[in-house]
Design an enzyme around this catalytic site. Structure first.
Site, PDB file in Angstrom:
ATOM      1  N   ASP A 667       0.836  -1.194   0.000  1.00 51.48           N
ATOM      2  CA  ASP A 667       0.000   0.000   0.000  1.00 51.48           C
ATOM      3  C   ASP A 667       0.874   1.248   0.000  1.00 51.48           C
ATOM      4  O   ASP A 667       2.046   1.211   0.408  1.00 51.48           O
ATOM      5  CB  ASP A 667      -0.956  -0.004   1.194  1.00 51.48           C
ATOM      6  CG  ASP A 667      -0.225   0.033   2.533  1.00 51.48           C
ATOM      7  OD1 ASP A 667       0.712  -0.769   2.704  1.00 51.48           O
ATOM      8  OD2 ASP A 667      -0.580   0.867   3.397  1.00 51.48           O
ATOM      9  N   ASP A 698       8.927   3.351  -1.457  1.00 49.14           N
ATOM     10  CA  ASP A 698       8.191   2.958  -0.247  1.00 49.14           C
ATOM     11  C   ASP A 698       6.893   2.264  -0.648  1.00 49.14           C
ATOM     12  O   ASP A 698       5.876   2.894  -0.802  1.00 49.14           O
ATOM     13  CB  ASP A 698       7.907   4.202   0.582  1.00 49.14           C
ATOM     14  CG  ASP A 698       7.201   3.904   1.881  1.00 49.14           C
ATOM     15  OD1 ASP A 698       7.268   2.754   2.333  1.00 49.14           O
ATOM     16  OD2 ASP A 698       6.573   4.828   2.431  1.00 49.14           O
ATOM     17  N   GLU A 731      -0.161  -0.895   5.880  1.00 51.25           N
ATOM     18  CA  GLU A 731       0.927  -0.358   6.707  1.00 51.25           C
ATOM     19  C   GLU A 731       0.819   1.152   6.867  1.00 51.25           C
ATOM     20  O   GLU A 731       1.066   1.688   7.953  1.00 51.25           O
ATOM     21  CB  GLU A 731       2.272  -0.733   6.087  1.00 51.25           C
ATOM     22  CG  GLU A 731       3.474  -0.474   6.991  1.00 51.25           C
ATOM     23  CD  GLU A 731       4.082   0.921   6.840  1.00 51.25           C
ATOM     24  OE1 GLU A 731       4.935   1.290   7.656  1.00 51.25           O
ATOM     25  OE2 GLU A 731       3.694   1.637   5.878  1.00 51.25           O
ATOM     26  N   HIS A1006       6.468   9.607   0.312  1.00 48.25           N
ATOM     27  CA  HIS A1006       5.283  10.294   0.813  1.00 48.25           C
ATOM     28  C   HIS A1006       5.137  11.700   0.229  1.00 48.25           C
ATOM     29  O   HIS A1006       4.177  12.401   0.567  1.00 48.25           O
ATOM     30  CB  HIS A1006       5.256  10.386   2.341  1.00 48.25           C
ATOM     31  CG  HIS A1006       5.099   9.070   3.021  1.00 48.25           C
ATOM     32  ND1 HIS A1006       4.621   8.957   4.322  1.00 48.25           N
ATOM     33  CD2 HIS A1006       5.349   7.797   2.629  1.00 48.25           C
ATOM     34  CE1 HIS A1006       4.581   7.693   4.666  1.00 48.25           C
ATOM     35  NE2 HIS A1006       5.035   6.963   3.656  1.00 48.25           N
TER      36      HIS A1006
END
Length: 1035
Positions: A667, A698, A731, A1006
């Site tokens: 995810d 990530d 997560e 992110h």
């Protein structure tokens, strides 16, 4: 219709008298030659040397006009002084003179566009003896189909794998690829050890520089400067470790590829050569004996001959290395040259300021003082004496002092080889004979026998299809790209045209051969792929403007590499016959690139909107791991949550010596701010050796790298451990349902010896790291509620307890004026800093001294060491936001207020104790406010801290593998973030964990434009594979 000349100016029209070729050079006045050149010079003449591929086929033959002659010896050339004295040349306007090469503007817009994939646009050729129209060909403007064509299966266009840019905005005119280098001297290019696996991509630019990219990392490594005009041709000589370049400055330069230093500068024989537009190299054993006496006394096979096609219609050649310098200068391996001391270096050869050519050059008043030769301008200077004079100069640190200056000799020239600029040269085979093929603006191809002492004309292939701009050769077949979009296919054994092809309406500036197919690049930026039956099987816009250069590479796959005047080099992956499972050593430039690209395309954001997308992404990941050789299945998560992927790579022997559990997640966080991304966040792209896309760092890239490590070992029958991969899909939102899913499937997973996680980052760009500590986290929501509705401050202000005022006072009680947490007992259990751990921080600071400012970025602590310790191993409290009821109005008293608070905890703080201390403190502080409102504290998410054992054999083995791969010892670091599942897995399986970061601190996880270097994924995969091998030997 007027035809543009080489520089885009309008030349003489076809209404002017046509000039017939002279019988010999001596009978052609200089003024006549100049006029011919002006008429025949077409548009841009940028071409790349062809790369021979496998065998090919031809279809039905269509005879073309052919002029065939007996071998004709080129007459001895006149001296340049005699040529100048014969006639006065016709003056040419300086406005028409430039070293730039814009494409032709003479495009007939009535010509059909590129033919659709699956068809071959065939053009009929004029009958032999028909009138020749050098500029207008009605039969070219209206394609005549020779026969009904059978539709052929189309192929998808290649996948754009990476884009390379040099940052100077200059057009890429030529490309050369050194597929692979096993020379240990290549360690100069990468201080972290290239291990002979690399190679280089060279791009010659219009600005005169040659940019060098590392083929393994796709990172810009060097810039070779020295040419004072556009770099027009590049030629690699692998057996000598040479790169040869030619330029609009009239010189040729030879570079030593392992060290990227200049070896030779070759000057023209006189000042009227103009641009050197193309190069071709042959080894000496490909030359025939003396054409007059049959003498076969050739030089050693270690030498070769360089042919150069020029703007003044000549072909000149020189044998290299020269007799006095058979052993070219090279640096001693073992010490890094000073000019390569950084990862992005520049190597230069001495600039040569030549006298401007009266025909080809224009010069400004400011440049006139620089218009001189830095050598003896006497063209009769002995090559041997000139070379010895330079070589015998004083020694010094500069690489330029070792450069040998040479000169093409007048006797080694084929004067008037064409009656137009010579745009392209290639070497092919004709009736089991090595031949040189030249293409020119006079619309002709010429085939030459290469003798030791001269070139002998074998045949003239008259195309009658405008200028020949590019060539590519496969065995005895030559492909010729013409101005106006025509490609002609010639058989070199019979000297016949076997097929005329219409690519489109724009000039064919580059051709490349790969296997049975060939590729054409045009001035409109489009590239077409043609199969062995000469059908167009795919067409795609490769460049936003003009496609100027192309070449191919078979290193770790099948790639087409193109360059254009959009200042980009693009690497296209040809997907035909690609095995499903990765077998190459660099999978992320091959099969893994496509697997990761597809995985990134799934919007696996753990929310209700994307729930089905997450399920599809998990199913795709399961299929990929199964194709790699794992036993894979999906495990249900918590109700309403995403599934887990469980995959097991079993040891080849069936009796694993260790069992490794790899934890990761598929995810990702949302990419709502898509306008801040350079590309679609869910469409992976490559640029300058980086992969961009949400999740590449990530954590989708690292989990595929770990899986590929086990897959490759298993394919080699050397996997001695079991790898169990547990990849969750929640997560980023707190791992809901993860722990219960693991406990339910504990028997299916089995016993575990060690846990591997790769979900963190280096602290810099150039030193690998091992993470041994993470902070824990507690997320809480504080809510203060009134029993009143929203009120107006003008009417009820001062008579009610306001929730927002209470919230501000309550939050203020959490920290003091210096930022220290005021919760009683908060710091009591923090582990003291040991000397061993203190030494690790000292090592980080000393080895990262050049980037110590990064440790102070966004920090108010001036001391970098103290800043690191505070953010890595000290607890902290943060307030993230405050929300209130009602609309945002300045007169509103909200009926409630909420705040998000987090606490980072460290060893040896107890997670449960800190949660209780937080609640007790907030309730006590709230009671002191004497308010009528109520307080609620909710704990939303918790994760415990984790501290690895750096003295464990697992850490030591992984550190050794990192050092072996990167060539440096890793830094042992901690991080301030948290991974909730890591401490749980350690407790559940009673196994130690190791945290192996692959990404860099600049990966922007992110954030917009998330990325990861390809080389980090490749070497991360290699490190994990080596670690698996070492684990098998641990007791």
């Amino acid at each position: 219709m007027p035809v543009p000349d080489l520089f885009g100016s309008i030349g003489s029209s076809n209404d002017e008298p046509q000039l017939e070729p002279a019988s010999s050079p001596s009978t052609t006045p200089t003024s006549t030659r100049t006029s011919i050149q002006s008429q025949r010079a077409p548009a841009t003449s940028i071409s790349s040397n062809s790369i021979a591929g496998g065998g090919g086929g031809t279809s039905s033959s269509i005879m073309c006009q052919l002029t065939q002659s007996q071998p004709v010896n080129i007459n001895p050339p006149l001296s340049f002084a005699a040529i100048q004295n014969q006639h006065h040349p016709i003056p040419i306007s300086p406005s028409r003179l430039s070293t730039s090469r814009p494409p032709s503007s003479a495009i007939d817009h009535q010509t059909p566009p590129h033919p659709p994939p699956g068809t071959a646009s065939t053009i009929s050729s004029p009958a032999p003896g028909s009138p020749k129209h050098p500029h207008k060909f009605p039969f070219l403007r209206t394609p005549v189909p020779s026969r009904p064509s059978t539709p052929v299966p189309t192929r998808p266009p290649p996948v754009l794998q990476n884009v390379l840019t040099a940052g100077d905005g200059e057009s890429i005119l030529v490309i050369a690829v050194e597929d692979k280098s096993d020379n240990p001297e290549d360690a100069y290019l990468d201080s972290s050890k290239s291990k002979g696996r690399g190679g280089k991509i060279y791009g010659g630019s219009q600005g005169g520089d040659i940019h060098v990219w590392d083929l393994q990392t796709l990172v810009l490594r060097a810039r070779l400067s020295g040419h004072e005009g556009a770099v027009l041709a590049l030629q690699l000589v692998p057996e000598r470790n040479w790169l040869i370049s030619s330029s609009g400055d009239g010189t040729v330069r030879v570079w030593h590829t392992p060290t990227l230093t200049p070896l030779y500068i070759i000057h023209p024989p006189h000042d009227n050569i103009g641009d050197i537009l193309c190069l071709s190299w042959v080894s000496t054993d490909m030359l025939e004996g003396n054409s007059k006496d049959g003498n076969h006394n050739l030089r050693a096979k270690s030498t070769g001959r360089l042919y150069a096609g020029t703007q003044d219609t000549c072909i000149q050649w020189i044998d290299l290395p020269p007799a006095f310098h058979l052993e070219a200068h090279s640096h001693q391996v073992g010490s890094l040259p000073p000019y390569l001391s950084s990862s992005h270096s520049a190597s230069s050869s001495p600039p040569i300021h030549r006298t401007p050519n009266k025909f080809f050059d224009s010069i400004s008043v400011t440049d006139r003082p620089r218009s001189r030769l830095s050598r003896n301008s006497n063209s009769a200077t002995s090559l041997v004496n000139l070379g010895r004079e330079i070589e015998g100069g004083s020694s010094g640190a500069s690489s330029s002092e070792h450069v040998v200056e040479l000169q093409f000799e007048l006797r080694n020239m084929a004067l008037y080889a064409h009656y137009g600029y010579i745009y392209c040269l290639a070497v092919g085979r004709s009736n089991d004979r090595n031949v040189l093929i030249s293409g020119s603006g006079d619309e002709q191809l010429k085939v030459w026998a290469m003798y030791h002492n001269e070139l002998v004309l074998l045949s003239v292939l008259d195309s009658s299809s405008d200028a020949v701009l590019s060539l590519a050769v496969r065995d005895n077949t030559v492909f010729a790209g013409h101005q106006g979009g025509v490609i002609r296919v010639w058989d070199l054994d019979t000297f016949t045209c076997v097929r005329d092809l219409r690519s489109g309406s724009t000039d064919i500036l580059t051709l490349s051969v790969l296997g049975d197919d060939f590729y054409s690049g045009a001035a409109d930026g489009c590239v077409q792929r043609w199969d062995k039956a000469f059908n167009v099987v795919s067409t795609w816009p490769a460049h936003s403007r003009t496609a100027l250069a192309s070449t191919t590479s078979t290193w770790n796959g099948r790639f087409l590499i193109t360059g254009g005047n959009d200042a980009m080099i693009k690497i296209w992956d040809i997907l035909d016959d690609r095995p499903v499972a990765p077998s190459a050593s660099l999978g992320f430039q091959g099969p893994l690139f496509h697997s990761l690209s597809k995985l990134v395309s799934f919007r696996t954001i753990a929310d209700e909107t994307n729930r089905e997308e997450c399920r599809q992404g998990a199913a795709y990941l399961k299929r990929v791991l199964r194709d790699m050789g794992a036993e894979a299945c999906l495990l249900p998560g918590a109700p309403g949550c995403n599934p887990l992927v469980l995959a097991t790579f079993r040891a080849n022997s069936g009796q694993p010596k260790k069992r490794v559990l790899c934890y990761g997640h598929y995810d990702v966080v949302p990419a709502d701010d898509a306008d801040k991304w350079s590309n679609d966040p869910f469409k992976m792209s490559g640029k300058n050796g980086w992969l961009y896309g949400r999740g590449v760092s990530d954590n989708k890239g690292p989990i595929l790298a770990i899986a590929a490590a086990a897959s490759e070992l298993r394919a080699k029958q050397t996997l001695d451990v079991d790898l169990v991969m547990v990849i969750e899909g929640e997560e980023e939102t707190g791992s809901a349902g993860f722990q219960s899913a693991i406990r339910k499937n504990r028997e299916l997973i089995g016993d575990i010896d060690v846990i591997l996680v790769s979900n963190s980052y280096w602290i810099g760009e150039d030193i690998p790291c091992l993470t041994f500590g993470l902070r824990g986290v507690i997320h809480a929501t504080v809510r203060i509620q009134s029993n009143q509705p929203d009120l107006h401050s003008g009417m009820q202000g001062g008579v009610v307890s306001e929730p927002l005022v209470d919230m501000v006072r309550l939050l203020a009680s959490l920290t003091d004026a210096d930022g220290r947490v005021r919760i009683p007992g908060f710091l009591n259990d923090v582990r003291k800093l040991t000397q061993e751990e203190s030494d690790l921080y000292d090592d980080v600071i000393s080895r990262c001294s050049g980037t110590a400012d990064k440790f102070q970025k966004n920090s108010h602590i001036a001391d970098p060491r103290r800043s690191l310790i505070t953010r890595w191993r000290q607890p902290a409290l943060s307030i993230h936001k405050i929300d209130v009821a009602g609309p945002s109005q300045k007169t509103l008293i909200p009926s409630w207020a909420t705040s998000s608070v987090s606490i980072r905890i460290v060893p040896d703080q107890s997670l449960l104790d800190i949660v209780e201390q937080l609640k007790v403190h907030l309730n006590k502080a709230f009671a002191s406010l004497r308010t009528h409102n109520t307080l609620t504290v909710d704990i939303n998410h918790v994760a415990d801290w984790w501290l690895g054992d750096i003295d464990s054999p697992y850490f030591h083995a992984l550190a050794d593998c990192i050092e072996s791969e990167w060539g440096v010892k890793p830094l042992f670091i901690r991080e301030g973030g948290s991974i909730p599942s890591l401490p749980f897995l350690e407790r559940e399986f009673s196994a130690d964990a190791v945290q192996f970061p692959m990404g860099l601190d600049s990966d922007a996880a992110h954030l917009p434009d998330e990325r990861i270097p390809i080389i980090n994924l490749e070497r991360g995969k290699n490190i994990v594979a080596a670690w698996f091998t070492q684990l098998a030997s641990l007791s």
